[in-house]
Write a protein that holds these residues in place. Structure first.
Motif, PDB file in Angstrom:
ATOM      1  N   LEU A 135     -13.162  -5.651   4.645  1.00 39.93           N
ATOM      2  CA  LEU A 135     -11.983  -6.023   4.125  1.00 39.93           C
ATOM      3  C   LEU A 135     -10.828  -5.025   4.273  1.00 39.93           C
ATOM      4  CD1 LEU A 135     -12.913  -8.244   0.919  1.00 39.93           C
ATOM      5  CD2 LEU A 135     -12.237  -8.977   3.154  1.00 39.93           C
ATOM      6  N   ALA A 136     -11.239  -3.807   4.656  1.00 42.19           N
ATOM      7  CA  ALA A 136     -10.451  -2.597   4.921  1.00 42.19           C
ATOM      8  C   ALA A 136      -9.082  -2.925   5.443  1.00 42.19           C
ATOM      9  CB  ALA A 136     -11.014  -1.218   5.364  1.00 42.19           C
ATOM     10  N   ASN A 137      -9.059  -3.634   6.739  1.00 42.39           N
ATOM     11  CA  ASN A 137      -8.042  -3.779   7.407  1.00 42.39           C
ATOM     12  C   ASN A 137      -7.303  -5.213   7.111  1.00 42.39           C
ATOM     13  OD1 ASN A 137      -8.003  -1.171   8.733  1.00 42.39           O
ATOM     14  ND2 ASN A 137      -9.711  -1.858  10.101  1.00 42.39           N
ATOM     15  N   SER A 138      -7.945  -5.885   6.173  1.00 42.53           N
ATOM     16  CA  SER A 138      -7.580  -7.146   5.859  1.00 42.53           C
ATOM     17  C   SER A 138      -6.119  -7.139   4.888  1.00 42.53           C
ATOM     18  CB  SER A 138      -8.383  -8.088   5.335  1.00 42.53           C
ATOM     19  OG  SER A 138      -7.936  -9.350   4.667  1.00 42.53           O
ATOM     20  N   PRO A 139      -5.043  -8.156   5.006  1.00 40.98           N
ATOM     21  CA  PRO A 139      -4.029  -8.152   4.086  1.00 40.98           C
ATOM     22  C   PRO A 139      -4.605  -8.466   2.671  1.00 40.98           C
ATOM     23  CG  PRO A 139      -4.044 -10.061   5.625  1.00 40.98           C
ATOM     24  CD  PRO A 139      -4.993  -9.132   6.087  1.00 40.98           C
ATOM     25  N   LEU A 140      -5.894  -8.960   2.495  1.00 39.74           N
ATOM     26  CA  LEU A 140      -6.448  -9.293   1.269  1.00 39.74           C
ATOM     27  C   LEU A 140      -6.998  -8.326   0.512  1.00 39.74           C
ATOM     28  CD1 LEU A 140      -8.460 -12.525   2.121  1.00 39.74           C
ATOM     29  CD2 LEU A 140      -6.258 -12.609   1.358  1.00 39.74           C
ATOM     30  N   ALA A 141      -7.157  -6.975   1.288  1.00 41.47           N
ATOM     31  CA  ALA A 141      -7.808  -6.029   0.471  1.00 41.47           C
ATOM     32  C   ALA A 141      -7.162  -5.477  -0.760  1.00 41.47           C
ATOM     33  CB  ALA A 141      -7.812  -4.798   1.566  1.00 41.47           C
ATOM     34  N   GLU A 142      -5.940  -5.341  -0.722  1.00 41.79           N
ATOM     35  CA  GLU A 142      -5.322  -5.118  -2.225  1.00 41.79           C
ATOM     36  C   GLU A 142      -5.217  -5.879  -3.156  1.00 41.79           C
ATOM     37  OE1 GLU A 142      -0.943  -4.508  -1.694  1.00 41.79           O
ATOM     38  OE2 GLU A 142      -1.185  -4.983   0.569  1.00 41.79           O
ATOM     39  N   PHE A 143      -5.672  -7.122  -3.002  1.00 41.10           N
ATOM     40  CA  PHE A 143      -5.620  -8.014  -3.806  1.00 41.10           C
ATOM     41  C   PHE A 143      -7.071  -8.498  -4.278  1.00 41.10           C
ATOM     42  CE2 PHE A 143      -1.792  -8.511  -1.224  1.00 41.10           C
ATOM     43  CZ  PHE A 143      -0.859  -8.403  -2.117  1.00 41.10           C
ATOM     44  N   VAL A 144      -8.259  -8.092  -3.646  1.00 33.83           N
ATOM     45  CA  VAL A 144      -9.566  -8.544  -3.772  1.00 33.83           C
ATOM     46  C   VAL A 144     -10.230  -7.555  -4.852  1.00 33.83           C
ATOM     47  CG1 VAL A 144     -11.557  -9.024  -3.111  1.00 33.83           C
ATOM     48  CG2 VAL A 144      -9.279  -9.927  -1.737  1.00 33.83           C
ATOM     49  N   THR A 186     -10.524 -14.559   8.475  1.00 37.13           N
ATOM     50  CA  THR A 186     -10.483 -14.230   9.962  1.00 37.13           C
ATOM     51  C   THR A 186      -9.070 -14.686  10.652  1.00 37.13           C
ATOM     52  OG1 THR A 186     -12.808 -14.061  10.322  1.00 37.13           O
ATOM     53  CG2 THR A 186     -11.581 -14.108  12.353  1.00 37.13           C
ATOM     54  N   ALA A 187      -8.748 -16.001  10.446  1.00 34.16           N
ATOM     55  CA  ALA A 187      -7.479 -16.333  10.877  1.00 34.16           C
ATOM     56  C   ALA A 187      -6.105 -15.638  10.368  1.00 34.16           C
ATOM     57  CB  ALA A 187      -7.168 -17.626  10.666  1.00 34.16           C
ATOM     58  N   LEU A 188      -6.365 -15.045   9.216  1.00 34.84           N
ATOM     59  CA  LEU A 188      -5.322 -14.379   8.523  1.00 34.84           C
ATOM     60  C   LEU A 188      -5.381 -13.086   9.061  1.00 34.84           C
ATOM     61  CD1 LEU A 188      -3.174 -14.099   6.144  1.00 34.84           C
ATOM     62  CD2 LEU A 188      -5.206 -13.446   4.702  1.00 34.84           C
ATOM     63  N   GLU A 189      -6.169 -12.511   9.344  1.00 37.47           N
ATOM     64  CA  GLU A 189      -6.362 -11.140  10.065  1.00 37.47           C
ATOM     65  C   GLU A 189      -5.679 -11.223  11.417  1.00 37.47           C
ATOM     66  OE1 GLU A 189     -10.511 -10.129   9.679  1.00 37.47           O
ATOM     67  OE2 GLU A 189     -10.263  -9.455   7.507  1.00 37.47           O
ATOM     68  N   ASP A 190      -5.849 -12.227  12.134  1.00 35.73           N
ATOM     69  CA  ASP A 190      -5.363 -12.436  13.441  1.00 35.73           C
ATOM     70  C   ASP A 190      -3.746 -12.800  13.392  1.00 35.73           C
ATOM     71  OD1 ASP A 190      -7.774 -11.827  14.426  1.00 35.73           O
ATOM     72  OD2 ASP A 190      -8.330 -13.860  14.671  1.00 35.73           O
ATOM     73  N   MET A 191      -3.282 -12.805  12.455  1.00 33.85           N
ATOM     74  CA  MET A 191      -1.839 -13.307  12.381  1.00 33.85           C
ATOM     75  C   MET A 191      -1.113 -11.854  12.858  1.00 33.85           C
ATOM     76  SD  MET A 191      -1.221 -15.294   8.767  1.00 33.85           S
ATOM     77  CE  MET A 191      -1.889 -16.997   8.565  1.00 33.85           C
ATOM     78  N   GLY A 192       0.309 -12.236  13.318  1.00 36.42           N
ATOM     79  CA  GLY A 192       1.063 -11.148  13.760  1.00 36.42           C
ATOM     80  C   GLY A 192       1.578 -10.446  12.536  1.00 36.42           C
ATOM     81  N   PRO A 193       2.315  -9.218  12.681  1.00 37.93           N
ATOM     82  CA  PRO A 193       2.865  -8.528  11.424  1.00 37.93           C
ATOM     83  C   PRO A 193       3.681  -9.211  10.798  1.00 37.93           C
ATOM     84  CG  PRO A 193       3.511  -7.578  13.462  1.00 37.93           C
ATOM     85  CD  PRO A 193       2.656  -8.549  13.941  1.00 37.93           C
ATOM     86  N   VAL A 194       4.597  -9.983  11.098  1.00 39.47           N
ATOM     87  CA  VAL A 194       5.658 -10.973  10.463  1.00 39.47           C
ATOM     88  C   VAL A 194       4.896 -11.709   9.477  1.00 39.47           C
ATOM     89  CG1 VAL A 194       7.614 -12.390  10.460  1.00 39.47           C
ATOM     90  CG2 VAL A 194       7.350 -10.392  12.104  1.00 39.47           C
ATOM     91  N   ALA A 195       4.024 -12.444   9.747  1.00 39.62           N
ATOM     92  CA  ALA A 195       3.404 -13.411   9.074  1.00 39.62           C
ATOM     93  C   ALA A 195       2.411 -12.653   8.118  1.00 39.62           C
ATOM     94  CB  ALA A 195       2.330 -14.373  10.067  1.00 39.62           C
ATOM     95  N   ARG A 196       1.705 -11.749   8.603  1.00 38.62           N
ATOM     96  CA  ARG A 196       0.992 -10.890   7.492  1.00 38.62           C
ATOM     97  C   ARG A 196       1.993 -10.116   6.261  1.00 38.62           C
ATOM     98  NH1 ARG A 196      -3.989  -8.499   9.862  1.00 38.62           N
ATOM     99  NH2 ARG A 196      -3.702  -6.746   8.562  1.00 38.62           N
ATOM    100  N   ARG A 197       2.949  -9.875   6.724  1.00 42.21           N
ATOM    101  CA  ARG A 197       4.021  -9.476   5.677  1.00 42.21           C
ATOM    102  C   ARG A 197       4.338 -10.434   4.634  1.00 42.21           C
ATOM    103  NH1 ARG A 197       6.027  -6.078   9.746  1.00 42.21           N
ATOM    104  NH2 ARG A 197       7.871  -7.495  10.259  1.00 42.21           N
ATOM    105  N   ALA A 198       4.668 -11.760   5.132  1.00 41.37           N
ATOM    106  CA  ALA A 198       4.890 -12.863   4.386  1.00 41.37           C
ATOM    107  C   ALA A 198       3.649 -13.298   3.634  1.00 41.37           C
ATOM    108  CB  ALA A 198       5.228 -14.114   5.282  1.00 41.37           C
ATOM    109  N   VAL A 199       2.594 -13.372   3.991  1.00 41.33           N
ATOM    110  CA  VAL A 199       1.334 -13.632   3.133  1.00 41.33           C
ATOM    111  C   VAL A 199       1.265 -12.588   2.094  1.00 41.33           C
ATOM    112  CG1 VAL A 199      -0.872 -13.766   3.233  1.00 41.33           C
ATOM    113  CG2 VAL A 199       0.073 -14.935   5.143  1.00 41.33           C
TER     114      VAL A 199
END
Length: 220
Positions: A135-144, A186-199
């Motif tokens: 999860l280190a590189n996932s946008p979920l890391a800081e929330f889990v 996995t789908a979330l991790e594959d999103m582009g930077p704009v979508a990741r920031r929105a999530v």
């Protein structure tokens, strides 16, 4: 050839998996080990102490068996695949059933609880290390809460052993649902930077305040 102490430890685990806590007497364990019943008390002092030692013995041995495989996990999907393999192998050998019996027994016998917790913590440590890595590189890391998630995962797999005994299809469905979750991550991790920031922004609004409140309470 295994020494008497090891024979008794192995026999205790076998008895738990086949006969449960109610069948784990000095007589039945000694018979399974092929030794005199008095040796249970000579080596361990009591049946409770034998069961506690057996829990530590079994958990240490099993975790060592899988340590390299946990260390090789690179994605959440790989971790779930390994979880399926571990569940199948451990269930087939009766090890999850033995641990489940020890968990049930420790609810009414406080002498068993420390050993059961220590045994579970060996598994939890491996899962937590793997989750931290994947999860280190996932946008979920800081929330889990990785430590909490590792504990929930270990508890779930013990529970699945009991559930599978009464509803095999339901247990399989539960594992499939975990795989679907891995696909979503996995789908979330594959999103582009704009979508990741929105999530991340949405998660911050939804989860962040509760997480900060909990951390503040823990730090008081």
């Amino acid at each position: 050839m295994a020494d008497t102490r090891t024979k008794l430890l192995e026999a205790a685990l076998e008895t738990l998996s086949t006969s449960g806590m109610s069948g784990a007497s000095a007589r039945t364990i000694a018979a399974a080990a092929g030794v005199n019943q008095a040796l249970v008390f000579y080596h361990f002092g009591s049946v409770d102490q034998l069961l506690s030692a057996a829990c530590a013995h079994g958990s240490t041995r099993r975790v060592e068996r899988y340590r390299d495989r946990f260390a090789a996990v690179a994605t959440l999907r790989e971790l779930l695949d390994l979880g399926r393999e571990v569940h199948a192998e451990e269930a087939a050998e009766g090890n999850v059933a033995a641990l489940a019996q020890l968990l049930a027994g420790s609810q009414t016998d406080e002498k068993l609880a420390p050993a059961v917790v220590a045994g579970l913590n060996l598994w939890i440590a491996e899962v937590e290390q793997a989750l931290t890595r994947v999860l280190a590189n996932s946008p979920l890391a800081e929330f889990v809460d990785v430590a909490g998630l590792a504990k929930a995962t270990a508890a779930a797999f013990v529970g699945l052993e009991l559930y599978e005994g009464v509803d095999g299809d339901g247990a399989a469905q539960a594992l499939d649902a975990l795989e679907q979750l891995a696909v979503l991550v996995t789908a979330l991790e594959d999103m582009g930077p704009v979508a990741r920031r929105a999530v991340r922004a949405r998660l911050t609004r939804s989860i962040g305040p509760r997480s900060r409140s909990r951390r503040d309470q823990e730090n008081r």
